[in-house]
Design an enzyme around this catalytic site. Structure first.
Site, PDB file in Angstrom:
ATOM      1  N   LYS A 136       0.779  -1.238   0.000  1.00  0.00           N
ATOM      2  CA  LYS A 136       0.000   0.000   0.000  1.00  0.00           C
ATOM      3  C   LYS A 136       0.814   1.295   0.000  1.00  0.00           C
ATOM      4  CE  LYS A 136      -3.967   0.611   1.175  1.00  0.00           C
ATOM      5  NZ  LYS A 136      -5.146   1.046   1.916  1.00  0.00           N
TER       6      LYS A 136
ATOM      7  N   GLU B 269      -5.661  13.022   3.298  1.00  0.00           N
ATOM      8  CA  GLU B 269      -6.707  12.723   4.289  1.00  0.00           C
ATOM      9  C   GLU B 269      -6.602  13.635   5.513  1.00  0.00           C
ATOM     10  OE1 GLU B 269      -7.253   8.157   4.578  1.00  0.00           O
ATOM     11  OE2 GLU B 269      -5.370   8.531   3.561  1.00  0.00           O
TER      12      GLU B 269
END
Ligand code: ARG
Length: 463
Positions: free
Chosen positions: A283, A290
């Site tokens: 990932k 965010e």
């Protein structure tokens, strides 16, 4: 140790109260502004013959020594000093003796804190505005390179009409430009000096508020002393402005999060501005975007919290307003780091323009153009044009392609009312460039928007 204000008290205050009452743990943030204000005040007192020249000089020297000590991390902020004002005044008197005790003539902590806090708010206003300009500049530079990059413009997060990436980035800029303008306006409105208002009613000395106001860079002294020590509108202006900036940043950030997903695949963050997962080795997460999205929460909280503190306060100064500072410090720090990080993340972003163009071919984005063509060039009433376009879309779906990929003959075979030249109308770039109305997405209009904003940017940078 006895408090500076303890003359009328016969017992020391309770230790728990001292802790509850003190603001030094956070208002030490205002040390620079406090010293700046005291220097200007002492200079004015000397010009008005309330202090002698030698008293003034020793005060100045003492304040400069304290400044150096704080800068070098040598100064000790003590809870027993209660707040930054008494902490610095106490240290000054310890250093220079009697003259230090005269510094507080013709002022009160009420106008002193109003001054320090206002200086902090105005200085923060300028710092935030300069970072806003950096982000706007970065966005315009990227936009200039992408006025031909096709992108699916969306409404309801569904493909709507073809636009170019530059146009989208200019749309991001607009909110930040308004934020800048809003902050310039409030800077002017709030650039007034409360010092010399005293506790609430002015001072019985022949002082010159005009002089301190000028030497501190304000446009004039505040008009009414009672309002001056009680008003915190200037801080609320800043909290609102920051909330608005963070709202804009969070909307940009949301699109960055979406665009960096596999589903969109429009952008990649540089390794420097992305993060990994502790469990999933494959990932690459958009944590930066965010967090930028999430930071708006605390900014709104700080705004609401000060509004509630101020609600219902009687004139003039009330200790409640000591609660004004932490939220403002937090919002300022949040805005500064968010703008800086956003700028860096944007500068190092990779745009996958082929993927954007590929996705622009999904969803028959030029269907409206076909209907407009039938109306304008083939004399078909709009309602029927809408229906014929529906048939062309259904045909393309049947073939598993976008309407922009159909051939001229093929399209004209669907309905005899479809005239010659239809193929070129369905072309995505042609569709984008057809929207050439002022403010539209055509390459020309996008370039015009970019140059208008660049001229604006040069204008504000050069004063
Ligand atoms: N620490 C106080 C504040 O932040 C300073 C002003 C105190 N004035 C007073 N009269 N107690 O508001």
């Amino acid at each position: 140790m006895a408090k500076l204000w303890a003359g009328r008290f016969s017992k020391d205050s309770n230790a728990l109260l001292d802790e509850f009452n003190a603001s030094i743990s956070f208002d030490k943030e205002l040390w620079k502004q406090d010293i700046q204000g005291s220097k200007a005040h002492a200079q004015m007192l000397c010009s008005c013959k309330i202090l002698t020249q030698s008293e003034y000089e020793s005060i100045l020297r003492g304040l400069e020594e304290i400044e150096g000590e704080i800068e070098r991390g040598e100064f000790i902020f003590k809870l027993s000093d209660e707040d930054i004002h008494m902490s610095i005044e106490g240290a000054l008197t310890q250093k220079i003796g009697e003259a230090g005790k005269k510094l507080h003539t013709a002022r009160s902590r009420n106008d002193q804190v109003a001054l320090d806090f206002r200086l902090y708010v105005l200085q923060s206003n300028q710092e935030i505005r300069s970072l806003l300009l950096n982000v706007i500049d970065t966005l315009l530079n990227i936009a200039s390179n992408h006025t031909q990059t096709l992108l699916a413009g969306m409404t309801h997060l569904q493909h709507a009409q073809p636009i170019n990436l530059g146009f989208h980035l200019v749309a991001w800029c607009m909110g930040l430009v308004r934020d800048y303008e809003r902050m310039s306006e409030s800077y002017k409105r709030n650039n007034l000096c409360p010092l010399g208002s005293g506790a609430l009613a002015g001072v019985p000395y022949a002082t010159s508020r005009e002089m301190t106001s000028r030497s501190l860079g304000f446009s004039s002294p505040t008009l009414n002393a009672m309002d001056s020590v009680s008003d915190r509108d200037f801080a609320l202006d800043l909290l609102y402005e920051i909330s608005m900036i963070m709202m804009h940043i969070s909307r940009i950030a949301e699109e960055l999060v979406l665009w960096s997903s596999y589903e969109f695949g429009y952008i990649s963050f540089s390794d420097e501005y992305s993060t990994g997962s502790s469990i999933m080795p494959q990932k690459k997460n958009p944590d930066v975007a965010e967090l930028l999205r999430g930071k708006s929460g605390r900014a709104y909280g700080n705004l609401i919290s000060l509004l509630v503190v101020m609600k219902g306060l009687p004139l003039a100064y009330n200790k409640d307003t000591q609660e004004d500072k932490e939220g403002v410090f937090d919002s300022v720090k949040t805005a500064l780091i968010s703008l800086e990080i956003l700028d860096k993340a944007l500068q190092t972003l990779t745009f996958h323009t082929q993927k954007m163009e590929k996705m622009a071919k999904v969803g028959h984005l030029t269907a409206t153009d076909l209907a407009d063509f039938l109306v304008q060039k083939c004399n078909v009433p709009f309602r029927e044009a809408h229906h014929i376009t529906g048939k062309v879309v259904a045909y393309a779906e049947g073939r598993g392609v976008d309407i922009s990929e159909l051939e001229e003959g093929e399209i004209r075979g669907i309905d005899e009312r479809i005239g010659e030249g239809v193929k070129s109308v369905l072309d995505l770039k042609a569709s984008m460039n057809a929207r050439d109305s002022y403010g539209g997405t055509s390459e020309n209009q996008t370039k015009a928007q970019i140059s208008t904003l660049k001229a604006w940017l040069n204008g504000v940078k050069n004063g």
